[in-house]
Design an enzyme around this catalytic site. Structure first.
Site, PDB file in Angstrom:
ATOM      1  N   LEU A 132       0.873  -1.168   0.000  1.00 33.73           N
ATOM      2  CA  LEU A 132       0.000   0.000   0.000  1.00 33.73           C
ATOM      3  C   LEU A 132       0.910   1.217   0.000  1.00 33.73           C
ATOM      4  CD1 LEU A 132      -2.844  -0.525   2.653  1.00 33.73           C
ATOM      5  CD2 LEU A 132      -3.143  -0.048   0.235  1.00 33.73           C
ATOM      6  N   ASP A 133       0.556   2.228  -0.747  1.00 32.87           N
ATOM      7  CA  ASP A 133       1.354   3.445  -0.749  1.00 32.87           C
ATOM      8  C   ASP A 133       1.364   4.068   0.640  1.00 32.87           C
ATOM      9  OD1 ASP A 133       1.844   3.287  -3.512  1.00 32.87           O
ATOM     10  OD2 ASP A 133      -0.059   4.271  -3.945  1.00 32.87           O
ATOM     11  N   LYS A 134       2.381   4.870   0.888  1.00 31.06           N
ATOM     12  CA  LYS A 134       2.537   5.542   2.176  1.00 31.06           C
ATOM     13  C   LYS A 134       1.295   6.348   2.545  1.00 31.06           C
ATOM     14  CE  LYS A 134       5.156   9.211   2.291  1.00 31.06           C
ATOM     15  NZ  LYS A 134       5.763  10.432   2.789  1.00 31.06           N
ATOM     16  N   SER A 172      -1.794   5.748   1.639  1.00 31.01           N
ATOM     17  CA  SER A 172      -3.009   4.929   1.686  1.00 31.01           C
ATOM     18  C   SER A 172      -3.068   4.220   3.024  1.00 31.01           C
ATOM     19  CB  SER A 172      -3.018   3.910   0.550  1.00 31.01           C
ATOM     20  OG  SER A 172      -3.021   4.569  -0.701  1.00 31.01           O
TER      21      SER A 172
END
Length: 183
Positions: free
Chosen positions: A45-47, A49
């Site tokens: 997951l992106d930072k 998100s």
């Protein structure tokens, strides 16, 4: 016996156990929350998100969960800027052309704001542009795909929370908490 950890990743946490940042600032990583030896993320997951991240101690299971060919469904609650319309929902359901090609059809529906935790820091909101929430399920995992899909339709993503991967979901996990399961 394989084990899997269901982790509710908070906003602004890196999906890795070490920070390779070269400028000397320290960022939060999975190591700040999870102390399970030989567990590795199955996907990312992106930072910026939030939500469900799966970790496992089984390399084959990790590959089955994360590999794009498996097309394991991933479901998100997405807060977007603007009042999303039925045309945009229909486009999400048929596929969106991105710079790396067409997306697979998604399951998309307008929802009321889910009963979730407050984000720290709070999202930016413009008083004159009301936000919308949608539930979106995709079957692929391109880089920042959900954000790019909504932006392509003119609805920038304000908040992105993954609540389910395949049969696993957040259930009652608070941000920063994890639950260990034996498979």
């Amino acid at each position: 016996m394989s084990k899997i950890a269901l982790f509710n990743k908070p906003f602004n946490v890196l999906c890795q156990f070490t920070d390779s940042n070269q400028n000397g600032t320290s960022r939060q990583t999975l190591a700040d929350f999870i102390r399970l030896p030989n567990f590795y993320p199955a996907g990312r997951l992106d930072k910026d998100s939030e939500g469900l991240l799966l970790l496992t101690d089984d390399g084959q299971l990790q590959n089955r969960i994360a590999h794009p060919k498996m097309k394991m469904p991933k479901s998100y609650w997405v807060q977007v800027e603007g009042e999303i319309d039925s045309k945009a929902l229909e486009q999400l359901q048929t596929g969106i052309r991105l710079n790396d090609g067409m997306t697979l059809p998604a399951t998309a529906k307008l929802i009321s704001e889910p009963d979730i935790w407050l984000r720290t820091p709070p999202i930016r909101q413009r008083q004159h542009i009301p936000p919308s929430w949608l539930s979106l399920t995709i079957h692929e995992g391109r880089n920042r795909q959900v954000r790019r899909m909504t932006a392509a339709l003119g609805y920038p993503t304000l908040r992105l929370i993954r609540y389910q991967i395949g049969p696993w979901n957040l259930d009652t996990l608070a941000p920063g908490e994890y639950k260990l399961l034996k498979l």
